[in-house]
Scaffold this motif. Structure first.
Motif, PDB file in Angstrom:
ATOM      1  N   TYR A 264      13.603 -10.749 -30.894  1.00 16.02           N
ATOM      2  CA  TYR A 264      13.248  -9.334 -30.852  1.00 16.02           C
ATOM      3  C   TYR A 264      14.053  -8.527 -31.884  1.00 16.02           C
ATOM      4  CZ  TYR A 264      10.219  -9.547 -26.746  1.00 16.02           C
ATOM      5  OH  TYR A 264       9.172  -9.792 -25.884  1.00 16.02           O
ATOM      6  N   LEU A 267      12.143  -8.811 -34.915  1.00 14.78           N
ATOM      7  CA  LEU A 267      11.015  -7.885 -34.849  1.00 14.78           C
ATOM      8  C   LEU A 267      11.434  -6.476 -35.250  1.00 14.78           C
ATOM      9  CD1 LEU A 267       8.119  -7.081 -34.076  1.00 14.78           C
ATOM     10  CD2 LEU A 267       8.885  -6.899 -31.701  1.00 14.78           C
ATOM     11  N   VAL A 270      11.643  -6.318 -38.991  1.00 13.09           N
ATOM     12  CA  VAL A 270      10.306  -6.347 -39.588  1.00 13.09           C
ATOM     13  C   VAL A 270       9.630  -4.988 -39.446  1.00 13.09           C
ATOM     14  CG1 VAL A 270       7.993  -7.343 -39.378  1.00 13.09           C
ATOM     15  CG2 VAL A 270       9.999  -8.829 -39.274  1.00 13.09           C
ATOM     16  N   VAL A 271       9.772  -4.376 -38.276  1.00 11.40           N
ATOM     17  CA  VAL A 271       9.132  -3.088 -38.023  1.00 11.40           C
ATOM     18  C   VAL A 271       9.724  -1.998 -38.913  1.00 11.40           C
ATOM     19  CG1 VAL A 271       8.946  -1.237 -36.320  1.00 11.40           C
ATOM     20  CG2 VAL A 271       8.344  -3.570 -35.691  1.00 11.40           C
ATOM     21  N   GLY A 381       3.961  -6.886 -34.825  1.00  9.70           N
ATOM     22  CA  GLY A 381       4.521  -7.567 -33.672  1.00  9.70           C
ATOM     23  C   GLY A 381       3.830  -8.892 -33.404  1.00  9.70           C
ATOM     24  N   THR A 384       4.929 -11.408 -36.058  1.00  5.47           N
ATOM     25  CA  THR A 384       6.299 -11.865 -35.797  1.00  5.47           C
ATOM     26  C   THR A 384       6.332 -12.802 -34.599  1.00  5.47           C
ATOM     27  OG1 THR A 384       7.132  -9.757 -36.639  1.00  5.47           O
ATOM     28  CG2 THR A 384       8.666 -11.112 -35.387  1.00  5.47           C
ATOM     29  N   GLY A 385       5.570 -12.470 -33.550  1.00  5.40           N
ATOM     30  CA  GLY A 385       5.525 -13.335 -32.380  1.00  5.40           C
ATOM     31  C   GLY A 385       4.944 -14.698 -32.680  1.00  5.40           C
ATOM     32  N   CYS A 388       7.616 -16.667 -34.613  1.00  2.00           N
ATOM     33  CA  CYS A 388       8.684 -17.151 -33.731  1.00  2.00           C
ATOM     34  C   CYS A 388       8.182 -18.249 -32.804  1.00  2.00           C
ATOM     35  CB  CYS A 388       9.255 -15.993 -32.917  1.00  2.00           C
ATOM     36  SG  CYS A 388      10.152 -14.768 -33.890  1.00  2.00           S
ATOM     37  N   PHE A 403       5.209  -9.446 -28.070  1.00  2.26           N
ATOM     38  CA  PHE A 403       5.739  -8.942 -29.332  1.00  2.26           C
ATOM     39  C   PHE A 403       4.838  -7.845 -29.897  1.00  2.26           C
ATOM     40  CE2 PHE A 403       8.647 -12.285 -28.983  1.00  2.26           C
ATOM     41  CZ  PHE A 403       9.599 -12.194 -29.984  1.00  2.26           C
ATOM     42  N   GLY A 407       6.204  -4.279 -30.550  1.00  3.22           N
ATOM     43  CA  GLY A 407       6.053  -3.832 -31.937  1.00  3.22           C
ATOM     44  C   GLY A 407       5.390  -2.481 -32.042  1.00  3.22           C
ATOM     45  N   VAL A 442      14.519  -2.999 -29.047  1.00  2.31           N
ATOM     46  CA  VAL A 442      13.895  -2.953 -30.370  1.00  2.31           C
ATOM     47  C   VAL A 442      13.700  -1.505 -30.828  1.00  2.31           C
ATOM     48  CG1 VAL A 442      11.864  -3.629 -31.713  1.00  2.31           C
ATOM     49  CG2 VAL A 442      12.781  -5.174 -29.985  1.00  2.31           C
TER      50      VAL A 442
END
Length: 470
Positions: A264, A267, A270-271, A381, A384-385, A388, A403, A407, A442
């Motif tokens: 997370y 994440l 990334v966000v 999200g 990314t999920g 992962c 995610f 996200g 997050v």
């Protein structure tokens, strides 16, 4: 008639119940703003549904999700799909809607009240009221722009409509400037509460949206709570009480492993990167279109035409992209295929949605950037999920839908600067309260790392920076 009845009820309540004058006054005024905003949102939502029905009736085969399966993507490029008249009509519809909406706004509403949430925030800080003509004009203009395929959301218009309802009540009772801005904020939050069926998030939004820091407008909290409850109740009585994006099999998404905080954290990073890219693309489009010596309708028409061309290849980017979010939380559809192509598909959707939203709203089109931000956050999200899920052991228990939900919240907290609203809203719109811990984690990180970046130019840093309080 409504004005006279409201005045009589207000006087009766204050005289007959022995409450504090200020408390009773604010309570009834907030109730009135909430009810009025609720009915205005009901009418607005009905027009949205009508426009969607008309467009999809004529272009039904063009609305194919390219993210659901590889077969769906291939189906877009078959001979029959390429020769489908509805799909070619869809190329020009966003331009037509944007031009008609722009001409309507320029003819019947002041320019400074055409930008949705940004206009409402600006009016709040300047102590201005919003003309009542904004309510019908902005409603129709936004339905034309977004309903015809423009990549934007309805939340920007509905916040402005709610703020306009607050201004209408202010003019009815000839209130003080302080009372006027409090009712505007209450109406702004009430619009979000109704449209997203998220009353608590709407109440918080009505006090949090005005500042890019963690500062809030404390005077507006309780009026926003009352107005949001009333508007949500009115709206849900017409369109149902279910969450906007109900998630299936919620037990799969429960946070039961502290090790998940590490992915997370990825994440959140990334966000933050995605939010800065989203804002940069949007600002760049605004500057480019503003520098063109063309009439406004030409600018929005060009932006709409380019959006139509993007939508020809990827129909998911058209409109608010709510269908993408709904499919993501359904447990099947988008997340049934966890291969590399699907991960890249989400990243491609994010980039194209950024560009399409910038072209629609940055060119001057009537629509919001809030809902596209939710869709972009959900796409990042999900990507990314999926990543992962592929690289981490199965024992960690990564589920891409969780995610996607987190996200969405993090993107809202980072780009729109409303962390508390983000945490509460995604829980309310999904009906899932089992991801509060990672959402708080997050959102906090993304909000902190993206300090100084905001989608809304009218936000100021804190109360000390507001012209209203200075």
């Amino acid at each position: 008639m409504l004005k006279q009845l409201s005045i009589r009820v207000l006087k009766f309540f204050l005289a007959g119940h022995g409450m504090s004058g200020r408390m009773g006054k604010y309570f009834l005024l907030a109730v009135l703003v909430g009810v009025l905003t609720g009915f205005v949102t009901v009418g607005f939502y009905w027009m949205i549904g009508l426009a969607k029905t008309l467009v999809e009736t004529g272009c039904a085969h063009a609305f194919v999700s390219t993210l659901s399966t590889p077969q769906a993507t291939k189906a877009l490029w078959t001979r029959s799909a390429l020769l489908d008249p509805g799909r070619w009509i869809l190329v020009f519809l966003p331009a037509l809607g944007a031009v008609l909406g722009s001409l309507l706004l320029r003819r019947f509403a002041r320019v400074e009240h055409a930008r949705g949430t940004d206009s409402a925030v600006r009016a709040f800080h300047r102590g201005e009221s919003i003309p009542r003509t904004v309510i019908p004009v902005k409603s129709v203009a936004s339905v034309l722009t977004v309903g015809f395929g423009g990549s934007a959301g309805y939340e920007g218009p509905v916040t402005l409509l709610g703020a306009a309802c607050g201004s209408v009540v202010n003019r009815w009772f000839h209130l003080s400037p302080r009372e006027s801005r409090i009712l505007m904020a209450a109406g702004l939050g009430a619009g979000i509460a109704a449209l997203f069926r998220a009353p608590l998030a709407g109440a918080i939004f009505g006090s949090e949206i005005f500042y890019s820091s963690s500062d809030i407008e404390a005077d507006t909290i309780m009026p926003s709570v009352v107005a949001s409850v009333m508007s949500y109740t009115v709206f849900a009585a017409f369109f149902g009480w279910d969450p906007l994006f109900a998630m299936s099999e919620q037990n799969l998404f429960a946070f039961q492993n502290g090790l998940r905080l590490l992915p997370y954290l990825l994440l959140a990073l990334v966000v933050v990167f995605g939010a800065r890219l989203y804002i940069s693309v949007f600002r760049g489009a605004e500057r480019w279109f503003a520098a063109r010596p063309w009439p406004v309708w030409v600018r929005v028409g060009l932006g709409g035409l380019l959006v139509g061309l993007i939508g020809f290849a990827v129909p998911d980017v058209l409109g608010s992209s709510y269908s993408t979010i709904a499919a993501a939380f359904g447990g099947d559809g988008l997340y049934a295929h966890a291969g590399t192509a699907t991960l890249l598909g989400f990243l491609a959707f994010f980039l194209l949605k950024c560009v399409a939203t910038a072209l629609t709203v940055g060119s001057g089109g009537s629509g919001g950037v809030f809902a596209p931000a939710l869709a972009c956050g959900g796409a990042l999200g999900a990507a990314t999920g999926l990543f992962c899920q592929q690289v981490l052991p199965a024992s960690v228990g990564i589920h891409p839908a969780s995610f996607a939900l987190v996200g969405m919240a993090a993107f809202m907290a980072s780009a729109i600067r409303v962390p508390l609203t983000a945490v509460v809203m995604v829980a309310e719109i999904s009906g899932n309260h089992q991801l509060l811990v990672p959402t708080m984690w997050v959102c906090g990180i993304a909000f902190w790392l993206n300090n100084g970046w905001s989608l809304y130019r009218s936000q100021v840093h804190s109360r000390a920076s507001s012209p209203l309080h200075s």
